[in-house]
Design a protein around this motif. Structure first.
Motif, PDB file in Angstrom:
ATOM      1  N   GLU A 113      33.100  50.949 -62.712  1.00 11.90           N
ATOM      2  CA  GLU A 113      33.862  49.865 -63.340  1.00 11.90           C
ATOM      3  C   GLU A 113      32.938  48.891 -64.063  1.00 11.90           C
ATOM      4  O   GLU A 113      33.227  48.461 -65.182  1.00 11.90           O
ATOM      5  CB  GLU A 113      34.703  49.134 -62.291  1.00 11.90           C
ATOM      6  CG  GLU A 113      35.847  49.944 -61.723  1.00 11.90           C
ATOM      7  CD  GLU A 113      36.859  50.358 -62.782  1.00 11.90           C
ATOM      8  OE1 GLU A 113      37.090  49.578 -63.740  1.00 11.90           O
ATOM      9  OE2 GLU A 113      37.416  51.465 -62.664  1.00 11.90           O
ATOM     10  N   LEU A 114      31.805  48.537 -63.435  1.00 12.73           N
ATOM     11  CA  LEU A 114      30.847  47.633 -64.085  1.00 12.73           C
ATOM     12  C   LEU A 114      30.330  48.205 -65.396  1.00 12.73           C
ATOM     13  O   LEU A 114      30.102  47.473 -66.371  1.00 12.73           O
ATOM     14  CB  LEU A 114      29.656  47.374 -63.150  1.00 12.73           C
ATOM     15  CG  LEU A 114      29.864  46.492 -61.926  1.00 12.73           C
ATOM     16  CD1 LEU A 114      28.558  46.390 -61.144  1.00 12.73           C
ATOM     17  CD2 LEU A 114      30.346  45.116 -62.329  1.00 12.73           C
ATOM     18  N   SER A 115      30.159  49.521 -65.446  1.00 12.62           N
ATOM     19  CA  SER A 115      29.577  50.166 -66.628  1.00 12.62           C
ATOM     20  C   SER A 115      30.449  50.013 -67.869  1.00 12.62           C
ATOM     21  O   SER A 115      29.981  50.207 -68.991  1.00 12.62           O
ATOM     22  CB  SER A 115      29.332  51.654 -66.351  1.00 12.62           C
ATOM     23  OG  SER A 115      30.554  52.382 -66.313  1.00 12.62           O
ATOM     24  N   LYS A 116      31.709  49.634 -67.682  1.00  9.52           N
ATOM     25  CA  LYS A 116      32.611  49.423 -68.818  1.00  9.52           C
ATOM     26  C   LYS A 116      32.370  48.081 -69.503  1.00  9.52           C
ATOM     27  O   LYS A 116      32.853  47.856 -70.614  1.00  9.52           O
ATOM     28  CB  LYS A 116      34.070  49.500 -68.347  1.00  9.52           C
ATOM     29  CG  LYS A 116      34.452  50.828 -67.723  1.00  9.52           C
ATOM     30  CD  LYS A 116      35.852  50.789 -67.147  1.00  9.52           C
ATOM     31  CE  LYS A 116      36.226  52.099 -66.459  1.00  9.52           C
ATOM     32  NZ  LYS A 116      37.593  52.041 -65.845  1.00  9.52           N
ATOM     33  N   TYR A 117      31.622  47.196 -68.828  1.00  8.76           N
ATOM     34  CA  TYR A 117      31.445  45.841 -69.342  1.00  8.76           C
ATOM     35  C   TYR A 117      30.032  45.563 -69.857  1.00  8.76           C
ATOM     36  O   TYR A 117      29.805  44.498 -70.429  1.00  8.76           O
ATOM     37  CB  TYR A 117      31.758  44.823 -68.236  1.00  8.76           C
ATOM     38  CG  TYR A 117      33.188  44.842 -67.765  1.00  8.76           C
ATOM     39  CD1 TYR A 117      34.149  44.007 -68.338  1.00  8.76           C
ATOM     40  CD2 TYR A 117      33.590  45.698 -66.742  1.00  8.76           C
ATOM     41  CE1 TYR A 117      35.463  44.021 -67.893  1.00  8.76           C
ATOM     42  CE2 TYR A 117      34.908  45.719 -66.298  1.00  8.76           C
ATOM     43  CZ  TYR A 117      35.832  44.885 -66.878  1.00  8.76           C
ATOM     44  OH  TYR A 117      37.147  44.904 -66.446  1.00  8.76           O
TER      45      TYR A 117
END
Length: 237
Positions: A72-76
């Motif tokens: 999820e963090l990698s999307k930001y």
């Protein structure tokens, strides 16, 4: 980025306490349970807004488990470096990230004490429900390591089991806690919590505050819920 070669007197963080996540069945059960009791996508979005993550940022997550939060963090952000001491967890996380076509995550078998970021400095470091695996002395060493891997003014987000010093009777407190567990928490969750209290190293709020500040951080935001779950948003001084 390499694993540090540590002196013999260093704490061995690769020896797991609590539940054994070198078992593939336990890893799969853990992943399913986290998916059922947590809204990880929502947590990641909230945390990224809190830290003000930018698309060009590089983030370090310590204790990534099965990789859901790292994904999820990698999307930001530009890149996520995700650490865990369990190779089984990392194998599972890598397969999941590949299946979801998240190519900006690097998974590394290391932890708070053993990871060496080399010349790399991160915009933010996040860790959730992991620091309690270390005794208090080693928590401070871990927090100092985190500070050294952040850019100037970098942010540190910590979420962990931290007991409130306002609790007067822990026998009564834990008895009530186990009796009032939410319906989605099955017997395994309750047993894992009991094992955590018995064998792991969660500390008090006043101790954690002192450790964080001693490591060179300023606490910008602090939230304590239910007497045992604390979150800290910190900035490198």
């Amino acid at each position: 980025m390499l694993m540090k070669k540590l002196p013999e007197w260093y704490y061995d963080e690769l020896i797991q306490v609590g539940t054994d996540y070198e078992s593939e069945d336990e890893v799969l059960n853990y992943d399913r349970k986290m998916g059922s009791i947590r809204n990880i996508a929502g947590e990641a979005e909230t945390m990224c807004k809190l830290i003000d993550i930018q698309p060009e940022n590089e983030i370090l997550e310590i204790g990534c488990g099965t990789g859901e939060f790292s994904i999820e963090l990698s999307k930001y952000c530009k890149k996520v470096t995700a650490l865990d001491i369990s190779q089984k967890m990392l194998d599972f996380a890598e397969k999941k990230a590949k299946f979801r076509q998240r190519e900006n995550i690097k998974f590394i078998n290391a932890g708070f004490l053993t990871f060496d970021s080399g010349e790399t400095k991160y915009d933010a470091v996040v860790t959730q429900l992991v620091l309690h695996h270390l005794p208090d002395f080693w928590k401070l060493i871990a927090l100092k390591n985190i500070n050294s891997m952040l850019k100037e003014g970098g942010k540190f987000f910590l979420k962990d089991v931290v007991f409130s010093s306002e609790i007067q009777d822990f026998d009564e407190y834990f008895s009530q806690l186990f009796q009032n567990m939410p319906t989605e928490a099955d017997d395994k969750v309750v047993e894992a919590m009991k094992l955590h209290i018995k064998e792991e190293y969660s500390t008090f709020d006043w101790t954690m505050k002192g450790l964080i500040e001693q490591a060179g951080f300023k606490i910008e935001e602090y939230v304590h819920k239910k007497g045992f779950m604390a979150t800290y948003l910190c900035i490198k001084q």
